[in-house]
Design a protein around this motif. Structure first.
Motif, short mmCIF file in Angstrom:
data_model
loop_
_atom_site.label_atom_id
_atom_site.label_comp_id
_atom_site.label_asym_id
_atom_site.label_seq_id
_atom_site.Cartn_x
_atom_site.Cartn_y
_atom_site.Cartn_z
N THR A 79 0.84 -1.20 0.00
CA THR A 79 0.00 0.00 0.00
C THR A 79 0.87 1.25 0.00
OG1 THR A 79 -1.74 -1.18 1.20
CG2 THR A 79 -1.83 1.23 1.23
N ALA A 80 1.93 1.24 0.80
CA ALA A 80 2.83 2.39 0.85
C ALA A 80 3.51 2.61 -0.50
CB ALA A 80 3.88 2.19 1.94
N SER A 81 3.92 1.54 -1.15
CA SER A 81 4.57 1.70 -2.46
C SER A 81 3.57 2.17 -3.51
CB SER A 81 5.26 0.42 -2.90
OG SER A 81 4.31 -0.58 -3.17
N ALA A 82 2.32 1.71 -3.42
CA ALA A 82 1.29 2.17 -4.36
C ALA A 82 1.01 3.66 -4.17
CB ALA A 82 0.02 1.37 -4.20
N VAL A 83 0.92 4.11 -2.92
CA VAL A 83 0.70 5.53 -2.64
C VAL A 83 1.87 6.35 -3.14
CG1 VAL A 83 0.51 7.22 -0.77
CG2 VAL A 83 -0.86 5.14 -0.70
N LYS A 84 3.09 5.85 -2.96
CA LYS A 84 4.27 6.57 -3.42
C LYS A 84 4.27 6.67 -4.95
CE LYS A 84 9.28 6.48 -3.12
NZ LYS A 84 10.45 5.76 -2.62
N ASN A 85 3.91 5.57 -5.63
CA ASN A 85 3.86 5.58 -7.09
C ASN A 85 2.79 6.55 -7.60
OD1 ASN A 85 5.90 3.71 -7.29
ND2 ASN A 85 4.51 1.96 -7.49
N ILE A 86 1.64 6.57 -6.97
CA ILE A 86 0.57 7.48 -7.39
C ILE A 86 0.99 8.93 -7.15
CG2 ILE A 86 -1.77 8.27 -6.83
CD1 ILE A 86 -2.46 5.31 -6.32
#
Length: 163
Positions: A143-150
């Motif tokens: 989830t943290a990596s997805a938020v960072k990518n977005i």
């Protein structure tokens, strides 16, 4: 190459490596049975825990034994079955002992079967709990990596500007 060879290759039983997640359903079922087994052991129900641990062993018996994950859950299932059988045997034996003539023997048998149930039940709960914690940590990380990518795809650095 016959149709049996193609089937063997598609399910990973041709001697090569199995695809990722090949036995995942079996492991999930075995973990479910082991959760119930651990709780039954802690609540002094060795006959029922023998049944659920036997179900876990049966579930894992068809899996790829060379897989680290399958081996881990197969061992946990087998140990649970043996501990449940041991506890049930001692509990049954203690019922046949006369409490007035051989009080120490009866108390020792009861103590041994409860100790086996509590110790293995606790270890099994810890083992299963760590598996849940690992899944939660993986979900948080993704989830943290997805938020960072977005955030990076929107052109921001993740910080809001003050107005």
């Amino acid at each position: 190459m016959g149709s049996d060879d193609k089937l063997a290759e598609s399910n990973g039983s041709s001697g090569g490596r199995t695809p990722p997640g090949y036995n995942q359903t079996k492991r999930q079922w075995a973990r479910g049975f082991l959760w119930v087994t651990a709780i039954l052991l802690l609540f002094d129900r060795p006959l029922l825990s023998l049944g659920t641990s036997a179900s876990a062993v049966y579930t894992m018996h068809g899996g790829t034994i060379l897989s680290h994950k399958n081996f881990k859950w197969s061992c946990a299932s087998a140990i649970s079955f043996l501990v449940s059988l041991y506890a049930l045997t001692l509990r049954t034996e203690s019922k046949f002992v006369d409490g007035e003539r051989a009080y120490e023997l009866k108390a020792t048998l009861n103590l041994k079967h409860r100790a086996a149930e509590i110790i293995w039940g606790g270890i099994l709960l810890l083992f299963l709990g760590l598996t849940v914690k690992e899944k939660i940590d993986n979900a948080i990380e993704s989830t943290a990596s997805a938020v960072k990518n977005i955030s990076s795809s929107m052109g921001g650095s993740g910080k809001q500007k003050k107005t």
